[in-house]
Scaffold this motif. Structure first.
Motif, PDB file in Angstrom:
ATOM      1  N   LEU A   9      -4.704  -5.821   2.552  1.00  0.00           N
ATOM      2  CA  LEU A   9      -4.386  -4.871   1.485  1.00  0.00           C
ATOM      3  C   LEU A   9      -3.138  -5.321   0.717  1.00  0.00           C
ATOM      4  N   ALA A  10      -3.336  -6.303  -0.172  1.00  0.00           N
ATOM      5  CA  ALA A  10      -2.203  -6.912  -0.870  1.00  0.00           C
ATOM      6  C   ALA A  10      -1.921  -6.272  -2.229  1.00  0.00           C
ATOM      7  N   ALA A  11      -2.767  -5.335  -2.661  1.00  0.00           N
ATOM      8  CA  ALA A  11      -2.530  -4.707  -3.976  1.00  0.00           C
ATOM      9  C   ALA A  11      -1.230  -3.912  -3.957  1.00  0.00           C
ATOM     10  N   ALA A  12      -0.598  -3.830  -5.121  1.00  0.00           N
ATOM     11  CA  ALA A  12       0.614  -3.009  -5.265  1.00  0.00           C
ATOM     12  C   ALA A  12       0.172  -1.686  -5.889  1.00  0.00           C
ATOM     13  N   THR A  22      11.559 -13.251  -3.481  1.00  0.00           N
ATOM     14  CA  THR A  22      11.315 -14.437  -2.636  1.00  0.00           C
ATOM     15  C   THR A  22       9.885 -14.483  -2.115  1.00  0.00           C
ATOM     16  N   ARG A  23       8.991 -13.640  -2.689  1.00  0.00           N
ATOM     17  CA  ARG A  23       7.673 -13.475  -2.072  1.00  0.00           C
ATOM     18  C   ARG A  23       6.801 -14.723  -2.111  1.00  0.00           C
ATOM     19  N   ARG A  24       7.104 -15.664  -3.004  1.00  0.00           N
ATOM     20  CA  ARG A  24       6.290 -16.895  -3.066  1.00  0.00           C
ATOM     21  C   ARG A  24       6.641 -17.881  -1.956  1.00  0.00           C
ATOM     22  N   GLY A  25       7.812 -17.689  -1.321  1.00  0.00           N
ATOM     23  CA  GLY A  25       8.232 -18.693  -0.335  1.00  0.00           C
ATOM     24  C   GLY A  25       8.596 -18.139   1.020  1.00  0.00           C
ATOM     25  N   MET A  34       0.848  -1.199   0.000  1.00  0.00           N
ATOM     26  CA  MET A  34       0.000   0.000   0.000  1.00  0.00           C
ATOM     27  C   MET A  34       0.872   1.232   0.000  1.00  0.00           C
ATOM     28  N   ALA A  35       0.422   2.275  -0.711  1.00  0.00           N
ATOM     29  CA  ALA A  35       1.195   3.505  -0.789  1.00  0.00           C
ATOM     30  C   ALA A  35       1.202   4.223   0.553  1.00  0.00           C
ATOM     31  N   PHE A  48       4.514  -4.654 -11.417  1.00  0.00           N
ATOM     32  CA  PHE A  48       4.738  -6.084 -11.603  1.00  0.00           C
ATOM     33  C   PHE A  48       3.605  -6.975 -11.095  1.00  0.00           C
ATOM     34  N   SER A  49       2.721  -6.476 -10.257  1.00  0.00           N
ATOM     35  CA  SER A  49       1.844  -7.377  -9.486  1.00  0.00           C
ATOM     36  C   SER A  49       0.905  -8.192 -10.386  1.00  0.00           C
ATOM     37  N   SER A  50       0.897  -9.509 -10.146  1.00  0.00           N
ATOM     38  CA  SER A  50       0.068 -10.410 -10.952  1.00  0.00           C
ATOM     39  C   SER A  50      -1.316 -10.609 -10.340  1.00  0.00           C
ATOM     40  N   GLY A  51      -1.418 -10.306  -9.036  1.00  0.00           N
ATOM     41  CA  GLY A  51      -2.672 -10.572  -8.335  1.00  0.00           C
ATOM     42  C   GLY A  51      -2.756 -11.993  -7.791  1.00  0.00           C
ATOM     43  N   ARG A  52      -1.645 -12.730  -7.897  1.00  0.00           N
ATOM     44  CA  ARG A  52      -1.700 -14.115  -7.432  1.00  0.00           C
ATOM     45  C   ARG A  52      -1.910 -14.197  -5.914  1.00  0.00           C
ATOM     46  N   ARG A  53      -1.203 -13.343  -5.174  1.00  0.00           N
ATOM     47  CA  ARG A  53      -1.346 -13.394  -3.705  1.00  0.00           C
ATOM     48  C   ARG A  53      -2.793 -13.144  -3.298  1.00  0.00           C
ATOM     49  N   GLY A  54      -3.399 -12.114  -3.885  1.00  0.00           N
ATOM     50  CA  GLY A  54      -4.773 -11.787  -3.507  1.00  0.00           C
ATOM     51  C   GLY A  54      -5.733 -12.911  -3.885  1.00  0.00           C
ATOM     52  N   SER A  87      -1.684  -4.487   6.236  1.00  0.00           N
ATOM     53  CA  SER A  87      -1.104  -3.952   5.004  1.00  0.00           C
ATOM     54  C   SER A  87       0.067  -4.845   4.606  1.00  0.00           C
ATOM     55  N   PHE A  88       0.461  -4.755   3.359  1.00  0.00           N
ATOM     56  CA  PHE A  88       1.625  -5.497   2.865  1.00  0.00           C
ATOM     57  C   PHE A  88       2.729  -4.500   2.562  1.00  0.00           C
ATOM     58  N   LYS A  89       3.955  -4.920   2.784  1.00  0.00           N
ATOM     59  CA  LYS A  89       5.107  -4.068   2.487  1.00  0.00           C
ATOM     60  C   LYS A  89       6.059  -4.847   1.600  1.00  0.00           C
ATOM     61  N   LEU A  90       6.267  -4.333   0.417  1.00  0.00           N
ATOM     62  CA  LEU A  90       7.199  -4.983  -0.517  1.00  0.00           C
ATOM     63  C   LEU A  90       8.455  -4.143  -0.638  1.00  0.00           C
ATOM     64  N   GLU A  91       9.605  -4.804  -0.559  1.00  0.00           N
ATOM     65  CA  GLU A  91      10.883  -4.140  -0.830  1.00  0.00           C
ATOM     66  C   GLU A  91      11.718  -5.040  -1.741  1.00  0.00           C
ATOM     67  N   ALA A 128       5.431  -8.450   5.520  1.00  0.00           N
ATOM     68  CA  ALA A 128       6.596  -7.912   4.810  1.00  0.00           C
ATOM     69  C   ALA A 128       7.141  -8.967   3.852  1.00  0.00           C
ATOM     70  N   ASN A 129       7.436  -8.548   2.624  1.00  0.00           N
ATOM     71  CA  ASN A 129       8.005  -9.501   1.659  1.00  0.00           C
ATOM     72  C   ASN A 129       8.970  -8.819   0.707  1.00  0.00           C
ATOM     73  N   ILE A 130       9.831  -9.673   0.107  1.00  0.00           N
ATOM     74  CA  ILE A 130      10.838  -9.214  -0.855  1.00  0.00           C
ATOM     75  C   ILE A 130      10.413  -9.716  -2.238  1.00  0.00           C
TER      76      ILE A 130
HETATM   77  O1  PAZ Z   1       0.381  -9.818  -6.859  1.00  0.00           O
HETATM   78  P1  PAZ Z   1       1.584 -10.707  -6.644  1.00  0.00           P
HETATM   79  O2  PAZ Z   1       1.201 -12.046  -6.068  1.00  0.00           O
HETATM   80  O3  PAZ Z   1       2.409 -10.823  -7.892  1.00  0.00           O
HETATM   81  O4  PAZ Z   1       2.522  -9.981  -5.557  1.00  0.00           O
HETATM   82  C1  PAZ Z   1       2.064  -9.754  -4.248  1.00  0.00           C
HETATM   83  C2  PAZ Z   1       2.591  -8.414  -3.705  1.00  0.00           C
HETATM   84  C3  PAZ Z   1       4.114  -8.437  -3.717  1.00  0.00           C
HETATM   85  C4  PAZ Z   1       2.092  -7.277  -4.591  1.00  0.00           C
HETATM   86  C5  PAZ Z   1       2.094  -8.254  -2.239  1.00  0.00           C
HETATM   87  O5  PAZ Z   1       2.580  -9.287  -1.457  1.00  0.00           O
HETATM   88  C6  PAZ Z   1       2.567  -6.922  -1.637  1.00  0.00           C
HETATM   89  O6  PAZ Z   1       3.593  -6.828  -1.031  1.00  0.00           O
HETATM   90  N1  PAZ Z   1       1.757  -5.847  -1.810  1.00  0.00           N
HETATM   91  C7  PAZ Z   1       2.108  -4.505  -1.316  1.00  0.00           C
HETATM   92  C8  PAZ Z   1       3.132  -3.852  -2.192  1.00  0.00           C
HETATM   93  C9  PAZ Z   1       3.586  -2.509  -1.636  1.00  0.00           C
HETATM   94  O7  PAZ Z   1       4.532  -2.442  -0.821  1.00  0.00           O
HETATM   95  O8  PAZ Z   1       2.983  -1.521  -2.008  1.00  0.00           O
END
Ligand code: PAZ
Length: 322
Positions: A186-189, A271-274, A1-2, A67-73, A238-242, A266-268
């Motif tokens: 809130l998994a959307a990017a 490696t976000r799938r695992g 999330m922004a 990049f987000s595919s929507g797979r997580r959601g 919320s989700f945090k991607l780095e 929190a995910n990278i």
């Molecule tokens: O949609 P997806 O499965 O390809 O990826 C999931 C994700 C990385 C978009 C999600 O886990 C996430 O971190 N969303 C928040 C992104 C952000 O920091 O804004």
């Protein structure tokens, strides 16, 4: 999330973000859905999924995406449904969708065959599904039909950043009456940047004008009014991607400190799938899939959703006791 620029004091989005014509209608649908399921004793999760599209021109030819595919959601929606949640799936148009996501890479026509039909078929032929081409299709179809017949999944689509922002606000207000029984996942990017309408050319940007320079404004913070004003009793994740692991946990903690919500996952990127870390104000839990689990088709969303649903039940119980 922004987590970026400000929202006006009354919680309204800047005029740069055009209000989608259907937002009030969708808000009523979401409120009705939430009230019905809550009255039936169910908890309700609002999942955001996929990336946002940020236009560069008013008559949009070009846009910025991610990049987000929507797979997580989409996969999380299935696991929440399995646990008895009713799901509002606020997703990017054409991003992965619960159940159909399992067949997204498959050419539908390659999985169908024509066979000579029995008596009642006028063309003399019937279309038959090749179950080898669509693994587990009978099981998935059965599950999908149960969910559909029980009205447990409400689908809401967005494409642009504007649509996403208005629909998320509407969703938060629509779920507010069910209090702590509402979860926001809130998994959307979501883009952190946009071009204001006033700075946007109307027509297609011409390459004959030379190299393109664009200046973008910060997208308003949605998490702050969501937690404070729109759905103050809800359980919010919320989700945090780095991409840099060394800053991930510090950023997750900073988000919790700033917005005072319940959880950051929190995910990278790579490696976000695992691997994810579920961060709360008091805890930090690593969820990891082994290669062997991944090869058996275990998905990390199963673990994430189990972890969060337990935390949500505790949150509801604490709220009821208070
Ligand atoms: O949609 P997806 O499965 O390809 O990826 C999931 C994700 C990385 C978009 C999600 O886990 C996430 O971190 N969303 C928040 C992104 C952000 O920091 O804004």
């Amino acid at each position: 999330m922004a987590d970026s620029g400000p929202l006006s004091a009354d919680g309204n989005l800047p005029a740069d973000f055009a209000v989608p014509s259907h937002v009030e209608e969708v808000k009523v649908q979401m409120a009705t859905f939430a009230a019905r399921h809550s009255a039936a004793g169910r908890v309700v999760v609002l999942i955001t999924s996929g990336g946002t599209k940020v236009p560069l021109e008013s008559r949009t030819v070009r846009f910025l995406d991610n990049f987000s595919s929507g797979r997580r959601g989409a996969s999380s929606a299935e696991y929440f449904l399995e646990l008895g949640y009713a799901v509002i799936f606020l997703h990017r148009h054409r991003s992965l969708y619960p159940f159909t996501r399992l067949y997204s890479g498959i050419n539908l026509l390659d999985s169908l065959q024509l066979e000579s039909g029995m008596g009642g078929c006028s063309s003399g032929q019937v279309v038959v599904v090749d179950q080898q081409a669509l693994p587990n299709i009978a099981k998935v179809l059965k599950r999908y039909q149960v969910v559909k017949d029980a009205g447990l999944l409400l689908s809401v689509e967005f494409s642009t950043l504007s649509e996403y922002l208005h629909l998320l606000k509407a969703a938060a207000q629509a779920l507010s009456p069910i209090g702590s029984k509402a979860m926001f996942y809130l998994a959307a990017a979501v883009s952190d940047f946009y071009i204001p309408v006033s700075d946007m050319p109307e027509h297609k940007i011409q390459s004959s004008d030379g190299p393109l320079q664009i200046s973008m404004k910060m997208v308003p913070k949605m998490l702050s009014p969501l937690v404070k004003d729109w759905a103050p009793q809800a359980f919010v994740i919320s989700f945090k991607l780095e991409t840099d692991p060394s800053i991930l946990l510090e950023r997750a903690r900073r988000a919790l400190d700033t917005y005072r919500h319940q959880v950051v996952v929190a995910n990278i990127l790579d490696t976000r799938r695992g691997y994810v870390v579920v961060v709360t104000p008091d805890t930090q839990v690593e969820l990891v899939l082994t290669d062997e689990e991944a090869s058996r088709g275990v998905e990390i969303e199963d673990r994430i959703v189990s972890n969060l649903s337990v935390a949500h039940s505790q949150f509801i119980a604490q709220n009821q006791a208070a």
